[in-house]
Design an enzyme around this catalytic site. Structure first.
Site, mmCIF file in Angstrom:
data_model
loop_
_atom_site.group_PDB
_atom_site.id
_atom_site.type_symbol
_atom_site.label_atom_id
_atom_site.label_comp_id
_atom_site.label_asym_id
_atom_site.label_seq_id
_atom_site.Cartn_x
_atom_site.Cartn_y
_atom_site.Cartn_z
ATOM 1 N N HIS A 121 0.876 -1.176 0.000
ATOM 2 C CA HIS A 121 0.000 0.000 0.000
ATOM 3 C C HIS A 121 0.917 1.232 0.000
ATOM 4 O O HIS A 121 2.031 1.183 0.529
ATOM 5 C CB HIS A 121 -0.820 -0.051 1.294
ATOM 6 C CG HIS A 121 -1.893 0.969 1.436
ATOM 7 N ND1 HIS A 121 -1.630 2.279 1.765
ATOM 8 C CD2 HIS A 121 -3.238 0.878 1.326
ATOM 9 C CE1 HIS A 121 -2.782 2.942 1.857
ATOM 10 N NE2 HIS A 121 -3.766 2.115 1.581
ATOM 11 N N ASP A 198 3.296 -4.038 8.035
ATOM 12 C CA ASP A 198 2.061 -3.274 7.911
ATOM 13 C C ASP A 198 0.914 -4.246 8.207
ATOM 14 O O ASP A 198 0.584 -5.109 7.400
ATOM 15 C CB ASP A 198 1.994 -2.729 6.478
ATOM 16 C CG ASP A 198 0.657 -2.079 6.162
ATOM 17 O OD1 ASP A 198 -0.278 -2.177 6.985
ATOM 18 O OD2 ASP A 198 0.553 -1.469 5.080
ATOM 19 N N GLN A 201 -4.282 -4.761 7.381
ATOM 20 C CA GLN A 201 -5.277 -5.717 6.867
ATOM 21 C C GLN A 201 -5.221 -7.070 7.567
ATOM 22 O O GLN A 201 -6.038 -7.940 7.263
ATOM 23 C CB GLN A 201 -5.089 -5.932 5.355
ATOM 24 C CG GLN A 201 -5.289 -4.707 4.501
ATOM 25 C CD GLN A 201 -6.739 -4.207 4.491
ATOM 26 O OE1 GLN A 201 -7.668 -4.914 4.869
ATOM 27 N NE2 GLN A 201 -6.941 -2.970 4.066
ATOM 28 N N LYS A 224 -10.240 -0.106 10.916
ATOM 29 C CA LYS A 224 -10.459 -1.298 10.081
ATOM 30 C C LYS A 224 -10.892 -2.489 10.936
ATOM 31 O O LYS A 224 -11.099 -3.586 10.437
ATOM 32 C CB LYS A 224 -9.191 -1.625 9.296
ATOM 33 C CG LYS A 224 -8.849 -0.553 8.250
ATOM 34 C CD LYS A 224 -7.708 -0.986 7.378
ATOM 35 C CE LYS A 224 -7.059 0.160 6.623
ATOM 36 N NZ LYS A 224 -7.832 0.596 5.463
ATOM 37 N N CYS A 364 -4.909 2.515 -3.522
ATOM 38 C CA CYS A 364 -3.625 2.992 -2.951
ATOM 39 C C CYS A 364 -2.498 1.988 -3.199
ATOM 40 O O CYS A 364 -1.621 1.801 -2.344
ATOM 41 C CB CYS A 364 -3.733 3.292 -1.465
ATOM 42 S SG CYS A 364 -4.913 4.579 -1.078
HETATM 43 N N1 PLP Z 1 -1.728 -0.546 4.676
HETATM 44 C C1 PLP Z 1 -2.680 -1.293 4.120
HETATM 45 C C2 PLP Z 1 -2.356 -2.672 3.634
HETATM 46 C C3 PLP Z 1 -3.968 -0.769 3.979
HETATM 47 O O1 PLP Z 1 -4.923 -1.498 3.393
HETATM 48 C C4 PLP Z 1 -4.242 0.537 4.441
HETATM 49 C C5 PLP Z 1 -5.570 1.140 4.265
HETATM 50 O O2 PLP Z 1 -6.318 0.820 3.396
HETATM 51 C C6 PLP Z 1 -3.203 1.248 5.039
HETATM 52 C C7 PLP Z 1 -1.956 0.675 5.144
HETATM 53 C C8 PLP Z 1 -3.422 2.619 5.547
HETATM 54 O O3 PLP Z 1 -4.244 2.610 6.654
HETATM 55 P P1 PLP Z 1 -4.783 3.977 7.246
HETATM 56 O O4 PLP Z 1 -5.544 4.636 6.141
HETATM 57 O O5 PLP Z 1 -5.644 3.546 8.389
HETATM 58 O O6 PLP Z 1 -3.603 4.750 7.648
#
Ligand code: PLP
Length: 413
Positions: A121, A198, A201, A224, A364
């Site tokens: 992402h 990260d 998810q 989430k 993203c």
């Molecule tokens: N990393 C992953 C794999 C994501 O799916 C997301 C959000 O969709 C993020 C990071 C970013 O999360 P946040 O928008 O809560 O900062």
């Protein structure tokens, strides 16, 4: 298995959309909130709204107690050794930026290497690009194969004594791929690299144990996992946090301030300057209670079953290409796909008219889509409140898309 019809716990799912029941299939973007979490938020503002770590009066002490208890709850969720290893942030994005800024600027030097993957992402990519540009470090990437699995041979070849950090998603927000974090971490540690995962998810959808994974940093977001927006966390081992310089400067992160210099508190407070997002961090713990009451194992099993059903039903749609691995042990409840007859934005718009909320676009993850040779995809993502009826509705909706956009087989006379 999920013990009861949890859909009833989510008031937003009772509403109609364009005259149809709302079917929410965009939990990878943000999850819906159960009534208990919504009530807890109202209770905070009605009963004990006060700043934390400051006031010497009852409601301030209550807010502080609950804020710190929530830190403990997040620590428990991912099996951190101690609550002080949890730093509250706004989100996963801010959590990763905290590491890039505070740890990265103290530890990354010219010629050092950051190893990420091609399925990241943007949140786990752009901060490293910025750090690499500033510190003269090099970014390298692990590719994924036709099934959406990381090429671990290339990973091993890319690891070397210059690798300072491996930045890796636990579960892809597009392909659904669950990466072999434990094994990859062991190999990264063998060359002396730190590992940042990260977990945006993964943490909402499966049990996570940071001690067992043996990673160095783990980022997650409350929104989430049935919690409020604006709250997230970075976990790191205490010794790493202790050695890291602060992220933001300001109130509450200091021990002693003089006009020309200051000394700082110990973690976690060293990293939480100013008034934090008190309400949402506290209420995050109600969301965790809700998930743990159902059980993360049960949620994972439910999503696995639903994903299997979705893949089998979606495969019947003519001209569909489903992204990500077919092996359910190696993927989560995110099913992205591409239809040959219609652009993902058109697909999402038609589905919206059917009351179905999906995500369309690059999610993203532009480099991931570029690697697949497409600019966008449609994504259905599941959570504990989804069921097979939702999948059936999605499939019916996609047949509508197909009828609308397919070139006519017989000439119009
Ligand atoms: N990393 C992953 C794999 C994501 O799916 C997301 C959000 O969709 C993020 C990071 C970013 O999360 P946040 O928008 O809560 O900062």
């Amino acid at each position: 298995m999920i013990p009861r019809n949890v859909k009833d716990d989510f008031p937003i799912l009772r509403q109609k959309m364009h005259g149809k029941s709302l079917i929410y299939l965009d939990s990878a973007a943000t999850s819906q909130k159960p009534q208990g979490v919504i009530d807890a938020l109202v209770r905070y503002y009605q009963e004990y709204n006060a700043n934390v770590h400051r006031g010497i009066y009852h409601i301030a002490e209550e807010a502080t107690r609950r804020y710190e208890a929530s830190r403990g709850k997040v620590a428990g969720l991912i099996n951190a050794r101690r609550p002080e290893e949890i730093i509250f942030t706004r989100s996963t994005t801010e959590a990763i930026n905290l590491v890039a800024y505070a740890w990265g600027r103290a530890n990354m030097n010219e010629g050092d290497e950051i190893l990420a993957t091609e399925m990241e992402h943007h949140s786990n990519l752009v901060p490293w690009q910025m750090l690499a540009a500033e510190r003269g470090a090099k970014l390298k990437f692990v590719p994924f194969d036709g099934q959406g699995l990381l090429d671990l041979d290339v990973y091993e070849r890319l690891l070397n004594e210059r690798t300072k950090l491996v930045a890796l998603t636990h579960q892809s927000n597009v392909l659904g791929t669950i990466n072999p974090v434990k094994d990859m971490t062991r190999k990264a540690h063998a060359v002396g690299a730190k590992v940042l995962v990260d977990g945006a998810q993964s943490a909402p959808h499966m049990p996570v144990n940071v001690q067992d994974l043996d990673v160095d940093f783990f980022a997650l977001s409350a929104h989430k996992m049935c919690g409020p927006t604006g709250a997230g966390a970075i976990w790191a081992r205490y010794e790493i946090l202790d050695a890291m310089p602060p992220f933001h400067g300001g109130g509450e992160m200091i021990m002693l301030v003089q006009l020309d210099k200051s000394t700082y508190k110990e973690p976690p407070h060293k990293f939480e300057a100013g008034t934090p997002n008190i309400a949402d961090c506290i209420v995050w713990s109600d969301a965790i209670d809700y998930l743990q009451d159902i059980g993360l194992d049960a949620i994972r099993a439910h999503e696995k079953q639903l994903t299997a059903y979705a893949i089998s039903q979606l495969s019947e749609i003519p001209g569909i290409k489903i992204l990500g691995p077919r092996d359910l042990e190696r993927r989560g409840g995110v099913v992205s796909f591409h239809l040959d007859v219609a652009h993902p934005h058109d697909v999402a718009q038609v589905l919206d008219q059917e009351g179905i909320a999906v995500r369309a676009g690059h999610h993203c993850a532009q480099p991931l889509h570029r690697r697949l040779g497409i600019s966008a995809s449609t994504r259905a993502s599941f959570y504990l409140y989804n069921n097979e009826d939702d999948v059936d509705a999605l499939v019916r909706g996609l047949h509508v898309v197909h009828r609308m956009f397919s070139p006519r087989t017989a000439p119009v006379t």
